[in-house]
Design a protein around this motif. Structure first.
Motif, mmCIF file in Angstrom:
data_model
loop_
_atom_site.group_PDB
_atom_site.id
_atom_site.type_symbol
_atom_site.label_atom_id
_atom_site.label_comp_id
_atom_site.label_asym_id
_atom_site.label_seq_id
_atom_site.Cartn_x
_atom_site.Cartn_y
_atom_site.Cartn_z
ATOM 1 N N LEU A 1 17.923 6.701 -0.988
ATOM 2 C CA LEU A 1 16.761 5.827 -0.841
ATOM 3 C C LEU A 1 16.113 6.047 0.520
ATOM 4 O O LEU A 1 16.769 6.006 1.555
ATOM 5 C CB LEU A 1 17.192 4.368 -0.991
ATOM 6 N N GLN A 2 14.801 6.299 0.511
ATOM 7 C CA GLN A 2 14.072 6.576 1.744
ATOM 8 C C GLN A 2 13.600 5.290 2.417
ATOM 9 O O GLN A 2 13.308 4.293 1.743
ATOM 10 C CB GLN A 2 12.862 7.466 1.439
ATOM 11 N N PRO A 3 13.531 5.286 3.762
ATOM 12 C CA PRO A 3 13.130 4.062 4.489
ATOM 13 C C PRO A 3 11.760 3.550 4.096
ATOM 14 O O PRO A 3 11.522 2.334 4.083
ATOM 15 C CB PRO A 3 13.147 4.511 5.955
ATOM 16 N N TRP A 4 10.837 4.450 3.742
ATOM 17 C CA TRP A 4 9.478 4.032 3.421
ATOM 18 C C TRP A 4 9.345 3.480 2.006
ATOM 19 O O TRP A 4 8.229 3.126 1.579
ATOM 20 C CB TRP A 4 8.493 5.184 3.623
ATOM 21 N N ASN A 5 10.452 3.381 1.266
ATOM 22 C CA ASN A 5 10.395 2.772 -0.066
ATOM 23 C C ASN A 5 9.914 1.333 0.011
ATOM 24 O O ASN A 5 9.188 0.859 -0.860
ATOM 25 C CB ASN A 5 11.777 2.815 -0.729
ATOM 26 N N VAL B 1 4.020 7.186 -8.271
ATOM 27 C CA VAL B 1 3.168 7.950 -7.360
ATOM 28 C C VAL B 1 3.776 9.326 -7.089
ATOM 29 O O VAL B 1 3.088 10.347 -7.117
ATOM 30 C CB VAL B 1 2.964 7.186 -6.036
ATOM 31 N N LEU B 2 5.090 9.333 -6.826
ATOM 32 C CA LEU B 2 5.766 10.596 -6.535
ATOM 33 C C LEU B 2 5.669 11.558 -7.716
ATOM 34 O O LEU B 2 5.413 12.754 -7.537
ATOM 35 C CB LEU B 2 7.236 10.336 -6.188
ATOM 36 N N GLN B 3 5.888 11.042 -8.919
ATOM 37 C CA GLN B 3 5.801 11.914 -10.090
ATOM 38 C C GLN B 3 4.367 12.332 -10.365
ATOM 39 O O GLN B 3 4.122 13.424 -10.871
ATOM 40 C CB GLN B 3 6.400 11.224 -11.316
ATOM 41 N N GLY B 4 3.408 11.472 -10.013
ATOM 42 C CA GLY B 4 2.014 11.852 -10.159
ATOM 43 C C GLY B 4 1.669 13.047 -9.281
ATOM 44 O O GLY B 4 1.006 13.995 -9.718
ATOM 45 N N ILE B 5 2.159 13.017 -8.035
ATOM 46 C CA ILE B 5 1.942 14.144 -7.118
ATOM 47 C C ILE B 5 2.648 15.385 -7.639
ATOM 48 O O ILE B 5 2.078 16.480 -7.694
ATOM 49 C CB ILE B 5 2.451 13.786 -5.707
ATOM 50 N N SER B 6 3.917 15.216 -8.019
ATOM 51 C CA SER B 6 4.708 16.344 -8.498
ATOM 52 C C SER B 6 4.113 16.930 -9.779
ATOM 53 O O SER B 6 4.029 18.153 -9.931
ATOM 54 C CB SER B 6 6.155 15.900 -8.745
ATOM 55 N N GLY B 7 3.700 16.045 -10.689
ATOM 56 C CA GLY B 7 3.121 16.524 -11.943
ATOM 57 C C GLY B 7 1.823 17.277 -11.730
ATOM 58 O O GLY B 7 1.556 18.281 -12.408
ATOM 59 N N PRO C 1 0.847 -1.203 0.000
ATOM 60 C CA PRO C 1 0.000 0.000 0.000
ATOM 61 C C PRO C 1 0.873 1.241 0.000
ATOM 62 O O PRO C 1 1.969 1.250 0.575
ATOM 63 C CB PRO C 1 -0.796 -0.136 1.305
ATOM 64 N N VAL C 2 0.414 2.275 -0.641
ATOM 65 C CA VAL C 2 1.196 3.512 -0.738
ATOM 66 C C VAL C 2 1.295 4.171 0.641
ATOM 67 O O VAL C 2 0.262 4.414 1.281
ATOM 68 C CB VAL C 2 0.554 4.489 -1.733
ATOM 69 N N PRO C 3 2.507 4.457 1.119
ATOM 70 C CA PRO C 3 2.671 5.117 2.426
ATOM 71 C C PRO C 3 2.416 6.621 2.319
ATOM 72 O O PRO C 3 3.342 7.441 2.384
ATOM 73 C CB PRO C 3 4.127 4.806 2.784
ATOM 74 N N TRP C 4 1.161 6.975 2.175
ATOM 75 C CA TRP C 4 0.808 8.360 1.881
ATOM 76 C C TRP C 4 1.328 9.343 2.921
ATOM 77 O O TRP C 4 1.832 10.416 2.579
ATOM 78 C CB TRP C 4 -0.712 8.499 1.753
#
Length: 349
Positions: free
Chosen positions: A313-317, A254-260, A109-112
Motif C-alpha cells: 500500500l502506497q502512502p498517497w493512497n 484511475v491506475l488501471q485507466g492509465i495502464s489500460g 482529489p487524485v494525487p496525479w
C-alpha cells in the motif's frame, strides 16, 4: 453512486478494491479473463449460428446477450458492501474487516503527481504493455503466421484462435488460487507473490515466445510454444492487475485507466511492425525477427520488476493521512532548532 461498466478492467478494479479481501484477489481477478472464455466460445458458436440462421442473427443474439447482461448488472452490482441492500451482516463485516483502512469513504482529489512519479506504478504499466504486445502478436498475427509458414487453412486457424484463450483463463484461475494460498499461509510476502506471478506472465512467457521464434517449419513445436506462451500470460491477473489494486485501493480505477490507455498502444503498433517485416516476405526468418522483438518486450519489464517492483500500500493512497504524516515530519526540525540554541548556551556557560 453506481459503477457503470464503461471500461471493463477499470470498473472491475474499483469493485475489486472495495469488495475483495487481499488474500482472495488472485482468484477473483481471474474473472477479468472472462473475455477469454467469450472469445473461445464465440468463434465456434457464431459459426453455427451463421450456418443455421444467417450472419444477421450473429449480431442479434450477441446484442440481446449484452442487453440481458447489463440488466442483471444493474440489479445486483453495487459500489461497496455498505451500499448493497441484500448483503448479510456477517459478510459485510468480514469484507470491511479484511480491507481495514485501505479503502476510505471520503472523496479525495487524485494525487496525479504521486501516481505519475511512482516506480511501482511504472513497473506494472510496462509489464502490461509488454503483455498486450505479446498477446496481439500471438493471437492476432498467429493465424497469418500459420497460414503462410505452415500451410494451414482457415478452419484450422479458427480452432487455433479459440484454444489459447481457454488455456489462458484456466491457467489464470489456477494460478490465482495458488497465489491466494501463498498469501493466506504467509509463505511469501504480498510483493513477492505478485513478483512470482509477474515472472510467469513475462519471463516464462518470453521463453515460450523464443521457442516459437526458432520453431521453423515444425508445426507441432510452433503450436505448443504458442499455446504455452498464451496460457502462462494468464498469471497477469495475480500479478500486475492485482498489484495495481494493492498499491492504491482508493485510486485503483484511475491506475488501471492509465495502464489500460498506455497498454493499448501495442494494439496498433504490433500489426504495423509485423507488416514491415513480413509483407511480401513470408519466411520463417522474418517471423523469427517478429517473435524476438516480442520476447525482448517481455524480458525487459520482467527483469525490471524483479528488482524494482512493489505491491505494498502506497502512502498517497490516503492523501489526508499522507499529508498529516508529511506535516508532522516537517514540524520536527523546527522543534529541534528551538532547543538547539539553549543547549549551546548551557554548554558555553
Amino acid at each position: 453512486m453506481r459503477v457503470f461498466p464503461l471500461h471493463t478492467t477499470r470498473f472491475l478494479h474499483h469493485l475489486t478494491a472495495h469488495w475483495i479481501p487481499p488474500n482472495e484477489r488472485g482468484k477473483f481477478v481471474s474473472a477479468y479473463l472472462g473475455s477469454s472464455i467469450g472469445a473461445a466460445l464465440t468463434y465456434p458458436i457464431c459459426g453455427v449460428i451463421n450456418d443455421i440462421l444467417g450472419w444477421e442473427y450473429v449480431y442479434y443474439i450477441t446484442g440481446a446477450i449484452v442487453i440481458l447482461w447489463f440488466i442483471i448488472w444493474m440489479c445486483i452490482v453495487y459500489d461497496t458492501p455498505a451500499q448493497h441492500p441484500r448483503i448479510s451482516p456477517q459478510e459485510k463485516h468480514y469484507i470491511e474487516t479484511c480491507l481495514g483502512q485501505s479503502v476510505t469513504k471520503k472523496k479525495f482529489p487524485v494525487p496525479w503527481r504521486k501516481i505519475l512519479t511512482s516506480v511501482p506504478v511504472h513497473m506494472n504499466v510496462i509489464q502490461q504493455i509488454g503483455g498486450v504486445w505479446s498477446l496481439f502478436t500471438l493471437l492476432t498475427q498467429a493465424p497469418t503466421y500459420f497460414r503462410f509458414i505452415h500451410g494451414w487453412n482457415n478452419k484450422m486457424t479458427g480452432v487455433l484462435s479459440g484454444l489459447p484463450h481457454l488455456l489462458r483463463f484456466l491457467f489464470s484461475l489456477g494460478f490465482g488460487i495458488f497465489a491466494d494460498r501463498l498469501l493466506k499461509r504467509k509463505t511469501l510476502s504480498q510483493t513477492n507473490v505478485r513478483k512470482l506471478a509477474s515472472a510467469f506472465c513475462t519471463l516464462v512467457q518470453g521463453i515460450f515466445v523464443l521457442g516459437l521464434a526458432f520453431s521453423g517449419y515444425n508445426s507441432a513445436a510452433a503450436i505448443f510454444n504458442l499455446a504455452m506462451a498464451t496460457m502462462v500470460h494468464g498469471a497477469v491477473t495475480a500479478g500486475p492487475l492485482a498489484s495495481l489494486v494493492e498499491l492504491s485501493p482508493n485510486f485503483a480505477g484511475v491506475l488501471q485507466g492509465i495502464s489500460g490507455m498506455l497498454s493499448s498502444i501495442p494494439s496498433f503498433i504490433s500489426p504495423v511492425l509485423v507488416g514491415i517485416y513480413t509483407n511480401n516476405n513470408q519466411t520463417p526468418e522474418q517471423w523469427t525477427k517478429v517473435f524476438l522483438i516480442t520476447a525482448a518486450l517481455l524480458f525487459i519489464p520482467g527483469v525490471l520488476n524483479l528488482f524494482c517492483g512493489d505491491s505494498e500500500l502506497q502512502p498517497w493512497n490516503d492523501p489526508s493521512e499522507y499529508n498529516l504524516v508529511k506535516s508532522n515530519n516537517n514540524k520536527k526540525p523546527k522543534t529541534k532548532s528551538k532547543l538547539k540554541p539553549n543547549s549551546i548556551n548551557d554548554d558555553s556557560s
